[in-house]
Design a protein around this motif. Sequence first.
Motif, PDB file in Angstrom:
ATOM      1  N   LEU A  76       0.832  -1.206   0.000  1.00 10.44           N
ATOM      2  CA  LEU A  76       0.000   0.000   0.000  1.00 10.44           C
ATOM      3  C   LEU A  76       0.866   1.256   0.000  1.00 10.44           C
ATOM      4  N   ASN A  77       1.925   1.254   0.786  1.00  9.03           N
ATOM      5  CA  ASN A  77       2.834   2.407   0.801  1.00  9.03           C
ATOM      6  C   ASN A  77       3.487   2.597  -0.561  1.00  9.03           C
ATOM      7  N   GLN A  78       3.871   1.498  -1.191  1.00  4.14           N
ATOM      8  CA  GLN A  78       4.465   1.594  -2.530  1.00  4.14           C
ATOM      9  C   GLN A  78       3.451   2.138  -3.536  1.00  4.14           C
ATOM     10  N   THR A  79       2.213   1.711  -3.403  1.00  7.51           N
ATOM     11  CA  THR A  79       1.162   2.189  -4.300  1.00  7.51           C
ATOM     12  C   THR A  79       0.941   3.684  -4.102  1.00  7.51           C
ATOM     13  N   VAL A  80       0.903   4.142  -2.864  1.00  8.44           N
ATOM     14  CA  VAL A  80       0.722   5.568  -2.577  1.00  8.44           C
ATOM     15  C   VAL A  80       1.894   6.363  -3.147  1.00  8.44           C
ATOM     16  N   ASP A  81       3.112   5.854  -2.977  1.00 10.61           N
ATOM     17  CA  ASP A  81       4.281   6.530  -3.549  1.00 10.61           C
ATOM     18  C   ASP A  81       4.162   6.617  -5.070  1.00 10.61           C
ATOM     19  N   SER A  82       3.745   5.534  -5.699  1.00 11.50           N
ATOM     20  CA  SER A  82       3.577   5.535  -7.167  1.00 11.50           C
ATOM     21  C   SER A  82       2.513   6.543  -7.585  1.00 11.50           C
ATOM     22  N   LEU A  83       1.427   6.601  -6.832  1.00 16.12           N
ATOM     23  CA  LEU A  83       0.367   7.566  -7.142  1.00 16.12           C
ATOM     24  C   LEU A  83       0.868   8.997  -7.004  1.00 16.12           C
ATOM     25  N   GLU A  84       1.669   9.253  -5.975  1.00 20.16           N
ATOM     26  CA  GLU A  84       2.222  10.603  -5.779  1.00 20.16           C
ATOM     27  C   GLU A  84       3.138  10.978  -6.934  1.00 20.16           C
ATOM     28  N   ARG A  85       3.997  10.015  -7.348  1.00 23.60           N
ATOM     29  CA  ARG A  85       4.905  10.291  -8.465  1.00 23.60           C
ATOM     30  C   ARG A  85       4.111  10.542  -9.757  1.00 23.60           C
ATOM     31  N   LEU A  86       3.109   9.714  -9.969  1.00 21.14           N
ATOM     32  CA  LEU A  86       2.272   9.884 -11.151  1.00 21.14           C
ATOM     33  C   LEU A  86       1.560  11.229 -11.116  1.00 21.14           C
ATOM     34  N   ASN A  87       0.992  11.559  -9.969  1.00 22.89           N
ATOM     35  CA  ASN A  87       0.277  12.820  -9.800  1.00 22.89           C
ATOM     36  C   ASN A  87       1.231  13.996 -10.020  1.00 22.89           C
ATOM     37  N   ASN A  88       2.457  13.895  -9.487  1.00 23.20           N
ATOM     38  CA  ASN A  88       3.432  14.969  -9.630  1.00 23.20           C
ATOM     39  C   ASN A  88       3.943  15.103 -11.066  1.00 23.20           C
ATOM     40  N   SER A  89       3.821  14.036 -11.836  1.00 24.07           N
ATOM     41  CA  SER A  89       4.266  14.109 -13.228  1.00 24.07           C
ATOM     42  C   SER A  89       3.236  14.791 -14.139  1.00 24.07           C
ATOM     43  N   LEU A  90       2.038  14.965 -13.616  1.00 21.77           N
ATOM     44  CA  LEU A  90       0.993  15.640 -14.389  1.00 21.77           C
ATOM     45  C   LEU A  90       1.196  17.153 -14.351  1.00 21.77           C
ATOM     46  N   PRO A  91       0.669  17.834 -15.339  1.00 22.09           N
ATOM     47  CA  PRO A  91       0.705  19.299 -15.245  1.00 22.09           C
ATOM     48  C   PRO A  91      -0.085  19.753 -14.014  1.00 22.09           C
ATOM     49  N   VAL A  92       0.289  20.881 -13.473  1.00 20.28           N
ATOM     50  CA  VAL A  92      -0.287  21.368 -12.216  1.00 20.28           C
ATOM     51  C   VAL A  92      -1.803  21.452 -12.288  1.00 20.28           C
ATOM     52  N   GLU A  93      -2.335  21.867 -13.386  1.00 17.43           N
ATOM     53  CA  GLU A  93      -3.796  22.022 -13.499  1.00 17.43           C
ATOM     54  C   GLU A  93      -4.539  20.695 -13.519  1.00 17.43           C
ATOM     55  N   HIS A  94      -3.830  19.582 -13.784  1.00 14.23           N
ATOM     56  CA  HIS A  94      -4.479  18.263 -13.831  1.00 14.23           C
ATOM     57  C   HIS A  94      -4.183  17.400 -12.597  1.00 14.23           C
ATOM     58  N   ARG A  95      -3.410  17.929 -11.713  1.00 10.91           N
ATOM     59  CA  ARG A  95      -3.044  17.153 -10.513  1.00 10.91           C
ATOM     60  C   ARG A  95      -4.223  17.046  -9.547  1.00 10.91           C
ATOM     61  N   LEU A  96      -4.241  15.920  -8.875  1.00 11.46           N
ATOM     62  CA  LEU A  96      -5.241  15.698  -7.818  1.00 11.46           C
ATOM     63  C   LEU A  96      -4.673  16.192  -6.492  1.00 11.46           C
ATOM     64  N   GLU A  97      -5.569  16.351  -5.539  1.00 13.20           N
ATOM     65  CA  GLU A  97      -5.099  16.724  -4.204  1.00 13.20           C
ATOM     66  C   GLU A  97      -4.213  15.598  -3.669  1.00 13.20           C
ATOM     67  N   PRO A  98      -3.232  15.929  -2.853  1.00  9.23           N
ATOM     68  CA  PRO A  98      -2.356  14.876  -2.313  1.00  9.23           C
ATOM     69  C   PRO A  98      -3.157  13.869  -1.480  1.00  9.23           C
ATOM     70  N   PHE A  99      -2.799  12.611  -1.641  1.00  8.40           N
ATOM     71  CA  PHE A  99      -3.470  11.536  -0.889  1.00  8.40           C
ATOM     72  C   PHE A  99      -2.895  11.514   0.524  1.00  8.40           C
ATOM     73  N   VAL A 100      -3.773  11.505   1.496  1.00  5.45           N
ATOM     74  CA  VAL A 100      -3.346  11.451   2.898  1.00  5.45           C
ATOM     75  C   VAL A 100      -3.695  10.063   3.424  1.00  5.45           C
ATOM     76  N   TRP A 101      -2.694   9.346   3.839  1.00  7.73           N
ATOM     77  CA  TRP A 101      -2.859   7.980   4.329  1.00  7.73           C
ATOM     78  C   TRP A 101      -3.074   8.026   5.841  1.00  7.73           C
ATOM     79  N   THR A 102      -4.249   7.585   6.286  1.00  6.08           N
ATOM     80  CA  THR A 102      -4.513   7.555   7.725  1.00  6.08           C
ATOM     81  C   THR A 102      -4.913   6.132   8.103  1.00  6.08           C
ATOM     82  N   THR A 103      -4.585   5.770   9.302  1.00 11.58           N
ATOM     83  CA  THR A 103      -4.975   4.458   9.813  1.00 11.58           C
ATOM     84  C   THR A 103      -5.820   4.655  11.043  1.00 11.58           C
ATOM     85  N   GLY A 104      -6.645   3.648  11.308  1.00 16.02           N
ATOM     86  CA  GLY A 104      -7.419   3.699  12.528  1.00 16.02           C
ATOM     87  C   GLY A 104      -8.820   3.935  12.223  1.00 16.02           C
TER      88      GLY A 104
END
Length: 104
Positions: A76-104
């Motif tokens: 799951l952590n690797q997937t979140v990292d991949s999503l962040e890298r993918l999101n950061n590779s997009l142009p700023v106007e197409h980026r999603l809000e950063p994913f916040v991983w919470t447990t509990g």
Amino acid sequence: MKRVRILHYRDYLNQCATTVAKDQALIFEDMKRVDSRVAALVKVYSSYESHINTASERLHRIPELSHRLSHTHLLLNQTVDSLERLNNSLPVEHRLEPFVWTTG
């Protein structure tokens, strides 16, 4: 005289046989009661043993489950990292809000 002795001896043996038969009957009844109680105890302890075996099997699975959980958390952590890298590779106007991983 000999015949009288034989009759007395026969009566004596008959009394002894009767006494032994009564004692045997009492012993047999006691054995049946003990056997019944032992059978009931065996049934109860077999049930306890079954519950203990089930609990033991569950306890023995804990390390495997812990390992799987750790591995899943890593994936799951690797997937979140991949999503962040993918999101950061997009142009700023197409980026999603950063994913916040919470447990509990």
